[in-house]
Design a protein around this motif. Structure first.
Motif, PDB file in Angstrom:
ATOM      1  N   TYR A 105       4.147 -17.529   2.027  1.00  0.00           N
ATOM      2  CA  TYR A 105       4.226 -16.105   2.329  1.00  0.00           C
ATOM      3  C   TYR A 105       3.063 -15.764   3.258  1.00  0.00           C
ATOM      4  N   HIS A 106       3.386 -15.229   4.406  1.00  0.00           N
ATOM      5  CA  HIS A 106       2.357 -14.815   5.360  1.00  0.00           C
ATOM      6  C   HIS A 106       1.969 -13.377   5.014  1.00  0.00           C
ATOM      7  N   THR A 107       1.029 -13.245   4.125  1.00  0.00           N
ATOM      8  CA  THR A 107       0.691 -11.945   3.559  1.00  0.00           C
ATOM      9  C   THR A 107      -0.223 -11.106   4.432  1.00  0.00           C
ATOM     10  N   GLY A 108      -0.929 -11.751   5.345  1.00  0.00           N
ATOM     11  CA  GLY A 108      -2.036 -11.069   5.993  1.00  0.00           C
ATOM     12  C   GLY A 108      -3.231 -11.095   5.059  1.00  0.00           C
ATOM     13  N   THR A 109      -4.354 -10.583   5.511  1.00  0.00           N
ATOM     14  CA  THR A 109      -5.584 -10.634   4.726  1.00  0.00           C
ATOM     15  C   THR A 109      -5.553  -9.571   3.629  1.00  0.00           C
ATOM     16  N   LEU A 110      -5.389 -10.021   2.372  1.00  0.00           N
ATOM     17  CA  LEU A 110      -5.354  -9.130   1.215  1.00  0.00           C
ATOM     18  C   LEU A 110      -6.527  -9.364   0.279  1.00  0.00           C
ATOM     19  N   ASP A 111      -7.292 -10.429   0.512  1.00  0.00           N
ATOM     20  CA  ASP A 111      -8.361 -10.830  -0.401  1.00  0.00           C
ATOM     21  C   ASP A 111      -7.803 -11.035  -1.805  1.00  0.00           C
ATOM     22  N   LEU A 112      -6.719 -11.808  -1.909  1.00  0.00           N
ATOM     23  CA  LEU A 112      -6.131 -12.110  -3.211  1.00  0.00           C
ATOM     24  C   LEU A 112      -7.141 -12.859  -4.075  1.00  0.00           C
ATOM     25  N   HIS A 113      -7.280 -12.429  -5.316  1.00  0.00           N
ATOM     26  CA  HIS A 113      -8.150 -13.107  -6.276  1.00  0.00           C
ATOM     27  C   HIS A 113      -7.281 -13.857  -7.283  1.00  0.00           C
ATOM     28  N   ASP A 114      -7.260 -13.465  -8.537  1.00  0.00           N
ATOM     29  CA  ASP A 114      -6.385 -14.144  -9.493  1.00  0.00           C
ATOM     30  C   ASP A 114      -4.926 -14.024  -9.075  1.00  0.00           C
ATOM     31  N   ILE A 115      -4.171 -15.092  -9.255  1.00  0.00           N
ATOM     32  CA  ILE A 115      -2.716 -15.055  -9.131  1.00  0.00           C
ATOM     33  C   ILE A 115      -2.150 -15.749 -10.359  1.00  0.00           C
ATOM     34  N   THR A 116      -0.966 -15.330 -10.776  1.00  0.00           N
ATOM     35  CA  THR A 116      -0.363 -15.951 -11.952  1.00  0.00           C
ATOM     36  C   THR A 116       1.135 -15.705 -11.966  1.00  0.00           C
ATOM     37  N   TYR A 117       1.857 -16.620 -12.597  1.00  0.00           N
ATOM     38  CA  TYR A 117       3.287 -16.447 -12.778  1.00  0.00           C
ATOM     39  C   TYR A 117       3.524 -15.549 -13.989  1.00  0.00           C
ATOM     40  N   SER A 118       4.496 -14.646 -13.860  1.00  0.00           N
ATOM     41  CA  SER A 118       4.801 -13.697 -14.921  1.00  0.00           C
ATOM     42  C   SER A 118       6.310 -13.502 -14.979  1.00  0.00           C
ATOM     43  N   ASN A 119       6.752 -12.617 -15.879  1.00  0.00           N
ATOM     44  CA  ASN A 119       8.182 -12.313 -15.914  1.00  0.00           C
ATOM     45  C   ASN A 119       8.599 -11.427 -14.744  1.00  0.00           C
ATOM     46  N   SER A 133       0.149  -7.061  -7.020  1.00  0.00           N
ATOM     47  CA  SER A 133       1.217  -7.177  -6.031  1.00  0.00           C
ATOM     48  C   SER A 133       2.205  -8.270  -6.396  1.00  0.00           C
ATOM     49  N   THR A 134       3.444  -8.054  -5.996  1.00  0.00           N
ATOM     50  CA  THR A 134       4.438  -9.118  -5.976  1.00  0.00           C
ATOM     51  C   THR A 134       4.745  -9.430  -4.516  1.00  0.00           C
ATOM     52  N   PHE A 135       5.530 -10.505  -4.298  1.00  0.00           N
ATOM     53  CA  PHE A 135       5.680 -11.007  -2.934  1.00  0.00           C
ATOM     54  C   PHE A 135       7.135 -11.389  -2.659  1.00  0.00           C
ATOM     55  N   ASP A 136       7.578 -11.078  -1.451  1.00  0.00           N
ATOM     56  CA  ASP A 136       8.884 -11.514  -0.981  1.00  0.00           C
ATOM     57  C   ASP A 136       8.841 -11.625   0.527  1.00  0.00           C
ATOM     58  N   SER A 137      10.001 -11.819   1.140  1.00  0.00           N
ATOM     59  CA  SER A 137      10.049 -12.081   2.590  1.00  0.00           C
ATOM     60  C   SER A 137      10.080 -10.805   3.428  1.00  0.00           C
ATOM     61  N   ASP A 138      10.090  -9.641   2.786  1.00  0.00           N
ATOM     62  CA  ASP A 138      10.231  -8.405   3.545  1.00  0.00           C
ATOM     63  C   ASP A 138       8.907  -7.768   3.948  1.00  0.00           C
ATOM     64  N   PHE A 139       7.904  -7.903   3.090  1.00  0.00           N
ATOM     65  CA  PHE A 139       6.644  -7.212   3.327  1.00  0.00           C
ATOM     66  C   PHE A 139       5.465  -8.130   3.032  1.00  0.00           C
ATOM     67  N   SER A 140       4.281  -7.694   3.449  1.00  0.00           N
ATOM     68  CA  SER A 140       3.075  -8.450   3.103  1.00  0.00           C
ATOM     69  C   SER A 140       2.876  -8.481   1.591  1.00  0.00           C
ATOM     70  N   PHE A 141       3.193  -7.387   0.928  1.00  0.00           N
ATOM     71  CA  PHE A 141       3.154  -7.333  -0.531  1.00  0.00           C
ATOM     72  C   PHE A 141       3.927  -6.107  -0.988  1.00  0.00           C
ATOM     73  N   LYS A 142       4.277  -6.096  -2.266  1.00  0.00           N
ATOM     74  CA  LYS A 142       4.844  -4.912  -2.901  1.00  0.00           C
ATOM     75  C   LYS A 142       3.926  -4.506  -4.045  1.00  0.00           C
ATOM     76  N   ASN A 143       3.606  -3.240  -4.082  1.00  0.00           N
ATOM     77  CA  ASN A 143       2.752  -2.730  -5.143  1.00  0.00           C
ATOM     78  C   ASN A 143       3.492  -2.775  -6.475  1.00  0.00           C
ATOM     79  N   PHE A 144       2.936  -3.480  -7.436  1.00  0.00           N
ATOM     80  CA  PHE A 144       3.530  -3.552  -8.771  1.00  0.00           C
ATOM     81  C   PHE A 144       2.830  -2.596  -9.736  1.00  0.00           C
ATOM     82  N   TRP A 145       1.513  -2.466  -9.587  1.00  0.00           N
ATOM     83  CA  TRP A 145       0.724  -1.614 -10.487  1.00  0.00           C
ATOM     84  C   TRP A 145      -0.609  -1.330  -9.823  1.00  0.00           C
ATOM     85  N   LYS A 146      -1.138  -0.138 -10.073  1.00  0.00           N
ATOM     86  CA  LYS A 146      -2.491   0.175  -9.628  1.00  0.00           C
ATOM     87  C   LYS A 146      -3.191   0.972 -10.723  1.00  0.00           C
TER      88      LYS A 146
END
Length: 362
Positions: A105-119, A133-146
Motif C-alpha cells: 500500500y502506497h500510503t504516503g508519509t503517515l508516520d505509522l507506529h504500531d500496526i496489527t491485524y484485527s477483525n 487507520s485501515t487500508f485499501d486501494s482507494d485512499f492513503s488511509f481510512k479513518n477508523f477511530w480518533k
C-alpha cells in the motif's frame, strides 16, 4: 584494539537454547538503521542474525502466515511461503520459512507506529493524523477511530498516538499516546509525564500522567504496557488505570511480545543530544540497545541480546512462533520477482540463457 564490525552483538549464553526450546525466532525493526532483523538459533550455542533493508521500518504485524511492515511511506504485506524457503536460490536447504512481498500500500508519509491485524483487517496507528487507520486501494488511509479530543484529521501529530492493543475477539481495544492536546505537536510540552491510555470502545481516557507509554498488549492474564521514560514493564488494572511494575530495565523500552511465560522487550539507547528525553528518569542508564527476555513468574530478566555497534534505536519486536530459521525478502534486490506461487505449487524462475533472449533495438 580493532573495533567490532558493523551490527556486532553479544548475547547471554542461554539465548540460543531458549529460542530452540520455545521453538521460535524474533523479528525487530530499527528505523534508525533502516532494517528488519531476524534472530534465530543456529544451534544450542550460537545465534544468527539476518538483516534486511527497509526504508524506516516501524510497526510489525504477524497473523496467519503474513508479516506486515510499516515503512516511511508504504505498508508492505509479506506472506510466508515455506515451499520457497527450502529452495531459496541464494542459500538452499537453510530456511524453514520465507516471507515474500505480495501487496504494497502506497500510503504516503503517515508516520505509522504500531500496526496489527484485527477483525477490521490490518489497523495502523496513524501518528501523523492522530487516528487509527485501515487500508485499501482507494485512499492513503481510512479513518477508523480518533480520540474524542481530536477535532479534525490534519497531518500535525497532535497527541503522538503510538500504541495499539487488540482484545481476544480481535477488536482494537486500547491505545497509548504521549498527550491529549488538539494542536500540532502539543504533546511535547509535558511529554515525560503527560502520557495517556485510552479505551477505544468508550473513547475515554482510563490512565493519564504516564511516563511515555508504548506497546500496550493484551495477553491471557490482562493488559501489559511499557513506560519508556522509566524503563518499566507494567501490568495495568483497566478498571482504574493504575498499574503494577513487573520489572525495570536499563533502557528506553519500546516493542514487546510474549510466548508462554517469556516476555521479550526491545530496549533502545537515548540519543546523547536529545532535548526531548534528557530529563527522563531512564536517561542516564539508557546505554544499551537490544532485546531483554523476562521470565514472567519471577519478573526477572533471564536472557538478552545486545548490540555493540550500529544499532541504537529499535521500534517493534515480534515473536515468530514455530519458525526456527526464517527469512524475509525486501524490494531492494528484486529476488521476490523471481518467485511464482500458486495454490498448488511454488516456483523459482530460472534465469534466461543469453541465446534465448531476443535482441531488441529502437
Amino acid at each position: 584494539m580493532t573495533p567490532p564490525p558493523p551490527f556486532s552483538y553479544t548475547y547471554s549464553p542461554n539465548m540460543p537454547e531458549l529460542l530452540l526450546g520455545l521453538k521460535c525466532s524474533v523479528a525487530i525493526s530499527t528505523y534508525q538503521t533502516g532494517k528488519v532483523v531476524l534472530f534465530s538459533a543456529k544451534d544450542e550455542n550460537q545465534l544468527i542474525q539476518l538483516p534486511r533493508n527497509f526504508d524506516k521500518p516501524m510497526g510489525l504485524a504477524l497473523e496467519n502466515g503474513k508479516l506486515a511492515i510499516a515503512t516511511r511511506d508504504e505498508l508492505i504485506i509479506t506472506t510466508n511461503a515455506p515451499g520457497m524457503a527450502r529452495n531459496y536460490p541464494a542459500n538452499p536447504n537453510t530456511y524453514d520459512s520465507l516471507f515474500i512481498p505480495r501487496v504494497t500500500y502506497h500510503t504516503g508519509t503517515l508516520d505509522l507506529h504500531d500496526i496489527t491485524y484485527s477483525n477490521k483487517g490490518l489497523v495502523g496507528v496513524n501518528t501523523l493524523f492522530s487516528c487509527l487507520s485501515t487500508f485499501d486501494s482507494d485512499f492513503s488511509f481510512k479513518n477508523f477511530w480518533k480520540p474524542h479530543f481530536i477535532t479534525e484529521l490534519k497531518p500535525e501529530d497532535r497527541c503522538h498516538l503510538n500504541g495499539l492493543a487488540i482484545d481476544k475477539e480481535g477488536n482494537p481495544k486500547y491505545v497509548t499516546a504521549l498527550g491529549h492536546g488538539d494542536q500540532g505537536r502539543e504533546w511535547k510540552d509535558k511529554m515525560l509525564e503527560g502520557g495517556i491510555l485510552m479505551d477505544v470502545e468508550s473513547n475515554s481516557i482510563i490512565g493519564d500522567k504516564l511516563p511515555v507509554p508504548h506497546s500496550p498488549r493484551i495477553y491471557n492474564d490482562g493488559l501489559w504496557m511499557l513506560l519508556s521514560a522509566t524503563g518499566e514493564v507494567v501490568k495495568v488494572n483497566v478498571a482504574d488505570g493504575k498499574y503494577d511494575v513487573v520489572t525495570k530495565l536499563n533502557g528506553f523500552v519500546r516493542g514487546m511480545d510474549r510466548i508462554g511465560d517469556y516476555l521479550f522487550v526491545a530496549t533502545s539507547k537515548l540519543r546523547p543530544n536529545s532535548s526531548l528525553f534528557k530529563e527522563a528518569p531512564v536517561a542516564k542508564n539508557s546505554v544499551v540497545c537490544g532485546i531483554s527476555v523476562i521470565y514472567i513468574p519471577t519478573g526477572q530478566p533471564c536472557g538478552h541480546i545486545l548490540y555493540q555497534t550500529s544499532v541504537e534505536e529499535l521500534f517493534d519486536l515480534k515473536i515468530l512462533p514455530g519458525m526456527m530459521r526464517p527469512n524475509v525478502l525486501n524490494h531492494a534486490k528484486q529476488m521476490h520477482k523471481s518467485s511464482v506461487i500458486t495454490e498448488q505449487e511454488v516456483f523459482w524462475a530460472q534465469p534466461e540463457k543469453e541465446e534465448n533472449k531476443e535482441s531488441v533495438t529502437s
